[in-house]
Design an enzyme around this catalytic site. Structure first.
Site, PDB file in Angstrom:
ATOM      1  N   GLU A 250      -4.389 -33.444 -17.305  1.00  0.00           N
ATOM      2  CA  GLU A 250      -3.495 -32.422 -16.728  1.00  0.00           C
ATOM      3  C   GLU A 250      -2.182 -33.125 -16.447  1.00  0.00           C
ATOM      4  O   GLU A 250      -2.065 -33.857 -15.467  1.00  0.00           O
ATOM      5  CB  GLU A 250      -4.075 -31.853 -15.429  1.00  0.00           C
ATOM      6  CG  GLU A 250      -5.389 -31.129 -15.579  1.00  0.00           C
ATOM      7  CD  GLU A 250      -5.299 -29.862 -16.381  1.00  0.00           C
ATOM      8  OE1 GLU A 250      -4.168 -29.391 -16.674  1.00  0.00           O
ATOM      9  OE2 GLU A 250      -6.352 -29.339 -16.752  1.00  0.00           O
ATOM     10  N   CYS A 284       3.108 -29.583 -10.572  1.00  0.00           N
ATOM     11  CA  CYS A 284       3.393 -29.582 -12.018  1.00  0.00           C
ATOM     12  C   CYS A 284       3.663 -28.167 -12.519  1.00  0.00           C
ATOM     13  O   CYS A 284       4.299 -27.994 -13.551  1.00  0.00           O
ATOM     14  CB  CYS A 284       2.208 -30.153 -12.803  1.00  0.00           C
ATOM     15  SG  CYS A 284       1.663 -31.711 -12.185  1.00  0.00           S
TER      16      CYS A 284
HETATM   17  C1  SIN Z   1      -0.097 -28.946  -9.920  1.00  0.00           C
HETATM   18  O1  SIN Z   1       0.652 -28.188 -10.489  1.00  0.00           O
HETATM   19  O2  SIN Z   1       0.237 -30.079  -9.647  1.00  0.00           O
HETATM   20  C2  SIN Z   1      -1.447 -28.396  -9.530  1.00  0.00           C
HETATM   21  C3  SIN Z   1      -1.213 -27.218  -8.729  1.00  0.00           C
HETATM   22  C4  SIN Z   1      -2.277 -26.170  -8.778  1.00  0.00           C
HETATM   23  O3  SIN Z   1      -3.458 -26.405  -8.999  1.00  0.00           O
HETATM   24  O4  SIN Z   1      -1.883 -25.045  -8.536  1.00  0.00           O
END
Ligand code: SIN
Length: 475
Positions: A250, A284
């Protein structure tokens, strides 16, 4: 308040201390919360052995037993919600109400995968002749290792560990050195819930590279999962190649947020505030490039400016706070550099950029951003809205897709044909349509292009920890 503040790694159901210590710092006060011990080589090897031993036991358990254990973990996390949230605000800085929301979100993954544990179905394949019966079923991959980031210290852990355990895999976690405290507390609670000893190990270290290398090099580790930057993800992928591990990545995003002129503008502004300022912009999936159709630009900017000016920046424990500190002072310096570059190249600033001290950054709007500016290409990871005016649909779709990333995208439109055109045209793994908050344990989270591999959450999240075995039986 109960005590979930621990200072050591957690291996095989026990705390593991070393003499080498480093400070975990509260980003609001810049004071040390606690000195934690840094794992040594022996500790990493112990964790790999413990996880291997646990996997042998775990793969012999049935799905209902694993589901019941996960449900007990879920209940314990919810019972300790206030304590865990306070720990999170202390080590990460986010406002307490957001930390409480993250406990619900993070615990939601445990509950979801407790349920999904019971639904790991195989297939019966219609035979191609009379003398064979063909089926396939799923088995756990084995020992999993993972590295999680500092921005969501609970949810990023549970959405990896819960599906792994549901599948029958054991886990070795290296949480961010900035936020290890929630991770240790989660492992302690998992142990209290009855996890097989060694099934969830936490390695605390500020030497992420060395620990990551030992984990990726180990042939006993069969899967590696990472949430963090694209640069580090590429390095870890290369390291995993040596033992051909399954991987889930991710990685970074550079989310476009498009407001078309036919949108409900109040809804769009509210959605943008949520998509941008959650966790002070340190996500992110945070909206990073805000495309606003030129004929509604002034109206939207006026509405936005009023909302942004009303945001309260303070310690995450303060009343009515909206924006906590950034994780560390360098994060603020990076934002200031991006701002300076944008202003030097012709962007205009709306808001007050005076220095609030420490890691605190006032929320700002930067208008007239262009692809010539660094802020267009890099994740801001902070409370700054970069606005790019656009004229037509084709132009904005091309601009939105013109990045190496493809995690989340958002757009607001009330034209149904446009909703389909843009949803299908956006090269991103997740799209929010007239919605700024899309994360949900029941839905597949993940990106395309250089934003990653695999999906977390949803029924897809369980498959990331399972191998499919095909059986061909002659009858
Ligand atoms: C992320 O975007 O860093 C994770 C955030 C999420 O799970 O909403």
């Amino acid at each position: 308040m109960d005590n979930l503040l621990f200072s050591d790694s957690f291996i095989n159901g026990e705390f593991y201390a070393t003499d080498s210590r480093f400070s975990v710092t509260d980003p609001a006060t810049e004071k040390c919360i606690i000195a934690v011990s840094d794992i040594d080589e022996q500790g990493v090897n112990n964790a790999i052995d413990a996880a291997h031993g646990a996997f042998v036991k775990l793969k012999a358990t049935n799905a209902t037993t694993r589901s019941d254990t996960l449900m007990r973990w879920y209940e314990l996390v919810m019972q300790h919600k206030q304590t865990l949230a306070a720990l999170m605000t202390q080590e990460q800085g986010k406002p307490l109400h957001e930390a409480l929301g993250e406990i619900d979100y993070g615990a939601g993954f445990i509950k979801w995968f407790a349920e999904e544990a019971k639904r790991s179905y195989g297939d019966v394949i219609p035979a191609t002749d009379d003398t064979h019966r063909l089926t396939s079923f799923k088995q756990p991959i084995g020992v999993v290792a993972g590295i999680t980031p500092w921005n969501f210290p609970v949810a990023m852990v549970t959405r990896k560990v819960a599906p792994a355990y549901a599948a029958g895999c054991s886990f070795i976690l290296k949480p961010s050195e900035h936020t290890p405290l929630c991770a240790i507390a989660l492992a302690y609670l998992a142990d209290q819930a009855g996890f097989v000893k060694g099934a969830f190990n936490v390695l605390v270290s500020q030497r992420a590279k060395q620990v990551g290398k030992m984990l990726t090099d180990s042939a006993q580790v069969r899967k590696f999962t990472f949430t963090g930057s694209t640069g580090v993800g590429k390095q870890l992928l290369a390291q995993c190649a040596g033992t051909i591990k399954r991987t889930s990545m991710e990685l970074g995003g550079n989310a476009p947020f498009i407001i078309f002129d036919n949108a409900n503008l109040d809804d769009a502004v509210a959605g943008l505030m949520a998509a941008k300022f959650r966790n002070s912009g340190q996500a992110c999936v945070a909206a990073n490039r805000i495309f606003i159709q030129r004929n509604v630009l002034d109206t939207v900017l006026n509405k936005l400016a009023a909302k942004v000016a009303a945001l309260k920046v303070d310690n995450g424990f303060a009343a009515n706070v909206d924006i906590g500190p950034l994780i560390y002072p360098q994060a603020k310096q990076k934002i200031q550099q991006l701002l300076q570059d944008a202003l030097d190249k012709g962007a205009t600033l709306i808001g007050d950029n005076s220095d609030l001290g420490g890691s605190f950054q006032n929320p700002l709007i930067v208008n007239n951003v262009t692809p010539a500016m660094d802020i267009y290409h890099q994740e801001v990871f902070g409370p700054v809205l970069s606005v790019i005016p656009f004229d037509d649909e084709r132009e904005v779709l091309a601009l939105a897709n013109d990045v190496p990333y493809g995690l989340a995208a958002y757009f607001y439109s009330q034209n149904i044909q446009q909703v389909y055109r843009i949803s299908e045209g956006l090269e991103f793994g997740m799209v929010g349509v007239n919605e700024g908050v899309i994360s949900n344990p029941v839905a597949p989270f993940g990106g395309v292009k250089q934003s990653g591999l695999g999906r977390e959450g949803g029924h897809q999240g369980l498959n990331e920890y399972l191998e499919e075995k095909y059986l061909c039986i002659k009858v």
